[in-house]
Enzyme design. Structure first.
Site, PDB file in Angstrom:
ATOM      1  N   ASP A 307      10.709   1.399   0.378  1.00 48.69           N
ATOM      2  CA  ASP A 307      11.414   2.294   1.301  1.00 48.69           C
ATOM      3  C   ASP A 307      10.575   2.557   2.554  1.00 48.69           C
ATOM      4  O   ASP A 307      11.114   2.706   3.647  1.00 48.69           O
ATOM      5  CB  ASP A 307      11.705   3.633   0.608  1.00 48.69           C
ATOM      6  N   GLY A 308       9.247   2.607   2.363  1.00 46.24           N
ATOM      7  CA  GLY A 308       8.347   2.870   3.483  1.00 46.24           C
ATOM      8  C   GLY A 308       8.475   1.802   4.564  1.00 46.24           C
ATOM      9  O   GLY A 308       8.313   2.097   5.752  1.00 46.24           O
ATOM     10  N   ASN A 386      14.196   9.822   7.151  1.00 39.19           N
ATOM     11  CA  ASN A 386      14.121  10.676   5.967  1.00 39.19           C
ATOM     12  C   ASN A 386      14.116  12.157   6.342  1.00 39.19           C
ATOM     13  O   ASN A 386      15.082  12.847   6.093  1.00 39.19           O
ATOM     14  CB  ASN A 386      12.836  10.407   5.178  1.00 39.19           C
ATOM     15  N   ASP A 416       4.866  27.189   1.656  1.00 38.71           N
ATOM     16  CA  ASP A 416       4.072  26.038   2.103  1.00 38.71           C
ATOM     17  C   ASP A 416       4.700  25.344   3.304  1.00 38.71           C
ATOM     18  O   ASP A 416       4.029  24.589   4.007  1.00 38.71           O
ATOM     19  CB  ASP A 416       3.909  25.024   0.959  1.00 38.71           C
TER      20      ASP A 416
HETATM   21  N1  NAD Z   1       6.113  15.188  -2.858  1.00 39.43           N
HETATM   22  C1  NAD Z   1       6.799  14.138  -2.451  1.00 39.43           C
HETATM   23  O1  NAD Z   1       7.718  13.639  -3.069  1.00 39.43           O
HETATM   24  C2  NAD Z   1       6.439  13.542  -1.126  1.00 39.43           C
HETATM   25  C3  NAD Z   1       5.306  13.944  -0.422  1.00 39.43           C
HETATM   26  C4  NAD Z   1       5.057  13.353   0.815  1.00 39.43           C
HETATM   27  C5  NAD Z   1       5.919  12.376   1.332  1.00 39.43           C
HETATM   28  N2  NAD Z   1       6.995  11.993   0.611  1.00 39.43           N
HETATM   29  C6  NAD Z   1       7.951  11.035   1.114  1.00 39.43           C
HETATM   30  O2  NAD Z   1       7.357   9.830   1.498  1.00 39.43           O
HETATM   31  C7  NAD Z   1       8.078   9.366   2.613  1.00 39.43           C
HETATM   32  C8  NAD Z   1       7.279   8.331   3.332  1.00 39.43           C
HETATM   33  O3  NAD Z   1       7.347   7.181   2.544  1.00 39.43           O
HETATM   34  P1  NAD Z   1       6.228   6.068   2.605  1.00 39.43           P
HETATM   35  O4  NAD Z   1       6.654   4.934   1.754  1.00 39.43           O
HETATM   36  O5  NAD Z   1       5.889   5.827   4.017  1.00 39.43           O
HETATM   37  O6  NAD Z   1       5.021   6.832   1.956  1.00 39.43           O
HETATM   38  P2  NAD Z   1       4.345   6.594   0.530  1.00 39.43           P
HETATM   39  O7  NAD Z   1       3.804   5.213   0.495  1.00 39.43           O
HETATM   40  O8  NAD Z   1       3.455   7.741   0.287  1.00 39.43           O
HETATM   41  O9  NAD Z   1       5.564   6.620  -0.492  1.00 39.43           O
HETATM   42  C9  NAD Z   1       6.299   7.767  -0.791  1.00 39.43           C
HETATM   43  C10 NAD Z   1       7.338   7.457  -1.858  1.00 39.43           C
HETATM   44  O10 NAD Z   1       8.586   8.009  -1.453  1.00 39.43           O
HETATM   45  C11 NAD Z   1       9.585   7.025  -1.675  1.00 39.43           C
HETATM   46  N3  NAD Z   1      10.652   7.199  -0.711  1.00 39.43           N
HETATM   47  C12 NAD Z   1      10.600   7.045   0.627  1.00 39.43           C
HETATM   48  N4  NAD Z   1      11.807   7.264   1.145  1.00 39.43           N
HETATM   49  C13 NAD Z   1      12.636   7.548   0.112  1.00 39.43           C
HETATM   50  C14 NAD Z   1      14.004   7.881   0.033  1.00 39.43           C
HETATM   51  N5  NAD Z   1      14.765   7.976   1.108  1.00 39.43           N
HETATM   52  N6  NAD Z   1      14.532   8.126  -1.186  1.00 39.43           N
HETATM   53  C15 NAD Z   1      13.770   8.065  -2.290  1.00 39.43           C
HETATM   54  N7  NAD Z   1      12.468   7.759  -2.264  1.00 39.43           N
HETATM   55  C16 NAD Z   1      11.907   7.513  -1.074  1.00 39.43           C
HETATM   56  C17 NAD Z   1       8.897   5.707  -1.480  1.00 39.43           C
HETATM   57  O11 NAD Z   1       9.621   4.681  -2.152  1.00 39.43           O
HETATM   58  C18 NAD Z   1       7.569   5.983  -2.089  1.00 39.43           C
HETATM   59  O12 NAD Z   1       7.591   5.723  -3.454  1.00 39.43           O
HETATM   60  C19 NAD Z   1       8.332  10.598   3.418  1.00 39.43           C
HETATM   61  O13 NAD Z   1       9.396  10.431   4.316  1.00 39.43           O
HETATM   62  C20 NAD Z   1       8.597  11.606   2.341  1.00 39.43           C
HETATM   63  O14 NAD Z   1       9.972  11.735   2.067  1.00 39.43           O
HETATM   64  C21 NAD Z   1       7.262  12.549  -0.607  1.00 39.43           C
HETATM   65  N1  ATP Z   2       5.253  -3.386   8.788  1.00 37.08           N
HETATM   66  C1  ATP Z   2       4.479  -2.341   8.526  1.00 37.08           C
HETATM   67  N2  ATP Z   2       3.430  -2.027   9.331  1.00 37.08           N
HETATM   68  C2  ATP Z   2       2.639  -0.973   9.060  1.00 37.08           C
HETATM   69  N3  ATP Z   2       2.789  -0.163   7.999  1.00 37.08           N
HETATM   70  C3  ATP Z   2       3.811  -0.409   7.184  1.00 37.08           C
HETATM   71  C4  ATP Z   2       4.709  -1.514   7.390  1.00 37.08           C
HETATM   72  N4  ATP Z   2       5.613  -1.536   6.393  1.00 37.08           N
HETATM   73  C5  ATP Z   2       5.306  -0.489   5.600  1.00 37.08           C
HETATM   74  N5  ATP Z   2       4.226   0.178   6.063  1.00 37.08           N
HETATM   75  C6  ATP Z   2       3.605   1.358   5.453  1.00 37.08           C
HETATM   76  O1  ATP Z   2       3.055   0.968   4.213  1.00 37.08           O
HETATM   77  C7  ATP Z   2       3.250   1.978   3.242  1.00 37.08           C
HETATM   78  C8  ATP Z   2       3.813   1.403   1.960  1.00 37.08           C
HETATM   79  O2  ATP Z   2       5.017   0.752   2.231  1.00 37.08           O
HETATM   80  P1  ATP Z   2       6.211   0.739   1.202  1.00 37.08           P
HETATM   81  O3  ATP Z   2       6.633   2.122   0.874  1.00 37.08           O
HETATM   82  O4  ATP Z   2       7.229  -0.163   1.771  1.00 37.08           O
HETATM   83  O5  ATP Z   2       5.574   0.052  -0.055  1.00 37.08           O
HETATM   84  P2  ATP Z   2       5.288   0.649  -1.473  1.00 37.08           P
HETATM   85  O6  ATP Z   2       4.449   1.878  -1.334  1.00 37.08           O
HETATM   86  O7  ATP Z   2       4.777  -0.462  -2.299  1.00 37.08           O
HETATM   87  O8  ATP Z   2       6.731   0.999  -1.946  1.00 37.08           O
HETATM   88  P3  ATP Z   2       7.093   1.958  -3.160  1.00 37.08           P
HETATM   89  O9  ATP Z   2       6.566   3.299  -2.799  1.00 37.08           O
HETATM   90  O10 ATP Z   2       8.569   1.861  -3.231  1.00 37.08           O
HETATM   91  O11 ATP Z   2       6.390   1.396  -4.322  1.00 37.08           O
HETATM   92  C9  ATP Z   2       4.177   3.014   3.886  1.00 37.08           C
HETATM   93  O12 ATP Z   2       3.421   4.147   4.206  1.00 37.08           O
HETATM   94  C10 ATP Z   2       4.666   2.369   5.129  1.00 37.08           C
HETATM   95  O13 ATP Z   2       4.794   3.279   6.217  1.00 37.08           O
END
Ligand code: NAD
Ligand code: ATP
Length: 542
Positions: A307-308, A386, A416
């Site tokens: 999703d990231g 998001n 918080d």
């Molecule tokens: N306590 C928490 O749950 C918490 C804390 C901080 C950030 N986040 C979420 O992480 C997001 C950033 O994601 P990232 O991947 O860049 O960071 P990250 O790598 O820390 O991953 C955060 C997790 O949130 C999941 N996630 C992201 N968008 C989602 C969605 N729309 N629905 C369900 N799950 C989702 C991702 O798959 C990942 O597992 C933020 O937008 C925020 O929503 C969650």
């Molecule tokens: N093309 C990109 N360039 C720089 N950063 C990226 C890019 N794609 C993803 N990222 C960053 O890398 C991090 C991890 O990406 P992503 O959530 O897609 O993978 P993941 O953590 O393995 O997924 P999941 O949480 O579903 O297991 C996120 O914080 C996202 O913002």
């Protein structure tokens, strides 16, 4: 039954001067009537000159009348000017449009004339724009109503990426159509509410099954990949080679790489070049600012990651976003319904169309600094898919946030922090903070507190047309921190505010099945939602 009419108001038009409404089509007649009223005021003043000397109030009153007349005249003049300008722009637009239509027929498509390529046995789905326009006329009577379509867009800019080859870039055209479940499509009405004979009936529903159909061939693909992942790297090598094959197979006239541009991030290009010099044809950019020029060129975005990566891809587009096909290579996939192992079949289905899409709304946020309250320039708008989070950061004090919705006081958050989330983001941080899960196509803004120090703070869902303002009060003990989709932290000092509303540029992501099915699958598979062992049938009964 008597008939009646309900009005709705738009906050943007509330400032209309009522006196100018008599003839909405022309500002000029307003001008003449205002000139007459001003003259009348002056005559009145001349007639009453002897009295003025003794009556201060009358002088004040006449001055006020004169000022009002002057202000109204200024406003009418402005309106007339704006109308003249709008007419000029319309004229220029029509001119440009007819020029473009002419060009479309004349300019060769990748070296081949449009008519030529059509007659040379190319894919019959790839019809000339003119034919499409005629088809569009028929589409009006089609059971699916067309909500959005762009004919072949010509950005009129030259490609500045990768050295800038001076060819005129074209963008693939597609249309989005929708239908409502449980409603005979041919009875579908465009207006939201009808008031015939005093009966209120809703014709439009917010939950729509949206499908995307290509009207011309997509030729420019942008791939975003999650960094530091070996499996993603291996797949991107394979996928890039296969995309060329897939496109050539589907659109035979795109032989070799001719006409097909694949854009990757600079990091990915360097990685792929280290595998083989074959990847030299890939396009990229050097300066991050150039990414903003990509929208007019890119037809389709592919993401490989979780999703990231979808959030990352969406954040690259500060305005309209091309359709995204997200492949899952992470552990959680709420926005990534496609399995990377089946990418060939998925991409084929996407290219063939029509495909279901989820139109995910984004929020636009900007910070207003107390110090810069009077400055014309404010900080850059941020778009989130998001959520935007206002929290206490490293401070150990409670945050104190005053919240307003369209200028009405909502509440004061002491805890918080606060999450303002889209419905797409409802399954992310907002969910963890106790917010409800909401189908991504429900239009709304989630207002979810983070650890509120109160027994009665339930999360809210606000309608999508409101503007939310979150302000750090002047008497706050500490500052607050804002982050956008979990990134780009910025500090909010006392007196600073964050203003947030729905953005006009949604993100369309391709569905595996369709929007609702994909959403339910993601909460079942991703969160194991409401998983419980089924109760045995052998027990007490009514
Ligand atoms: N306590 C928490 O749950 C918490 C804390 C901080 C950030 N986040 C979420 O992480 C997001 C950033 O994601 P990232 O991947 O860049 O960071 P990250 O790598 O820390 O991953 C955060 C997790 O949130 C999941 N996630 C992201 N968008 C989602 C969605 N729309 N629905 C369900 N799950 C989702 C991702 O798959 C990942 O597992 C933020 O937008 C925020 O929503 C969650
Ligand atoms: N093309 C990109 N360039 C720089 N950063 C990226 C890019 N794609 C993803 N990222 C960053 O890398 C991090 C991890 O990406 P992503 O959530 O897609 O993978 P993941 O953590 O393995 O997924 P999941 O949480 O579903 O297991 C996120 O914080 C996202 O913002």
């Amino acid at each position: 039954m008597s008939t009646y009419k309900l009005n709705y108001t738009d906050s943007f038009v509330n400032g209309d001067a009522n006196g100018l409404r008599s003839n909405p089509e022309s500002g000029f007649s307003d001008l003449s009537s205002l000139a007459q009223s001003e003259k009348a005021v002056q005559e009145l003043l001349i007639q009453q000159t002897p009295m003025q000397a003794t009556d201060d109030h009358l002088i004040e009153f006449s001055e006020a009348l004169r000022t009002v007349a002057k202000a109204l005249r200024g406003s009418a003049e402005g309106k007339a000017l704006a109308q003249a300008e709008a007419a000029e722009w319309k004229r220029r637009y029509e001119l440009e449009r007819s020029k473009n239509l002419e060009l479309l027929h004349k300019v060769p498509l990748n070296g081949v004339h449009a008519e030529e390529s059509h007659s040379h046995g190319m894919d019959h789905s790839a019809k000339s724009p003119r034919l499409r326009v005629q088809e569009n006329g028929k589409l009006g009577r089609h059971s699916m109503e067309r909500i959005c379509s762009h004919e072949v867009l010509q950005d009129g800019e030259y490609n500045s990426c990768n050295g800038g080859n001076n060819k005129l870039k074209r963008k693939a055209s597609f249309k989005l159509s929708w239908g409502c479940k449980g409603q005979a499509n041919d009875q579908h009405k465009k207006e939201i509410v009808s008031f015939e004979r005093g009966n209120i009936t809703t014709a439009d529903r917010s939950s729509k099954q949206i499908s995307l159909t290509w009207e011309s061939n997509p030729q420019n693909v942008l791939i975003f990949t999650k960094p530091n992942s070996t499996s993603v790297r291996v797949l991107s090598v394979e996928m890039v080679s296969n995309i060329i094959f897939l496109f050539c197979f589907h659109f035979r006239w795109l032989r070799e790489h001719k006409g097909l541009d694949i854009y990757v991030e600079p990091r990915v290009k360097a990685e792929l070049l280290s595998e083989s010099s074959y990847f030299d044809f890939l396009q990229t950019w050097e300066d991050d600012k150039e990414i903003s020029l990509l929208h007019p060129k890119v037809d389709l975005v592919i993401t490989l990651g979780g999703d990231g990566t979808v959030l990352w891809a969406a954040s690259m587009f500060k305005g309209p976003v091309p359709p995204i096909v997200p492949f899952s290579m992470g552990s959680l996939g709420f926005m990534t319904p496609f399995h990377s192992e089946q990418y060939r079949e998925c991409l084929e289905a996407v290219l063939r169309g029509p495909i279901s899409i989820t139109l995910r709304h984004r929020l636009q946020c900007h910070i207003i600094r107390d110090k810069a309250r009077h400055d014309y320039e404010t900080e850059e708008n941020m778009l989130v898919l998001n959520e935007v989070t206002i929290d206490r950061g490293i401070s150990s004090y409670l945050t104190n946030l005053e919240c307003y919705c369209d200028n009405s006081f909502v509440t004061c958050v002491q805890g918080d922090g606060l999450i303002l989330s889209t419905t797409s983001g409802s399954t992310a941080y907002s969910l963890a903070a106790g917010g409800s899960m909401v189908h991504p196509q429900v239009p709304g803004i989630l207002f979810t507190p983070i650890c509120p120090h109160s027994l009665s703070f339930r999360p809210l869902i606000l309608p999508d047309h409101v503007t939310v303002r979150v302000q750090v009060p002047f008497n706050s003990r500490s500052s607050a921190w804002v982050s956008f989709d979990g990134k780009g932290r910025k500090q909010l000092e006392a007196g600073d505010a964050l203003v947030c509303s729905m953005a006009p540029w949604p993100v369309s992501t391709a569905c595996q099945v369709e929007s609702t099915n994909d959403f339910l699958r993601s909460i079942h598979d991703g969160l194991h939602w409401n998983l419980r062992k089924t109760q045995n049938s052998d027990g007490p009964r009514d």
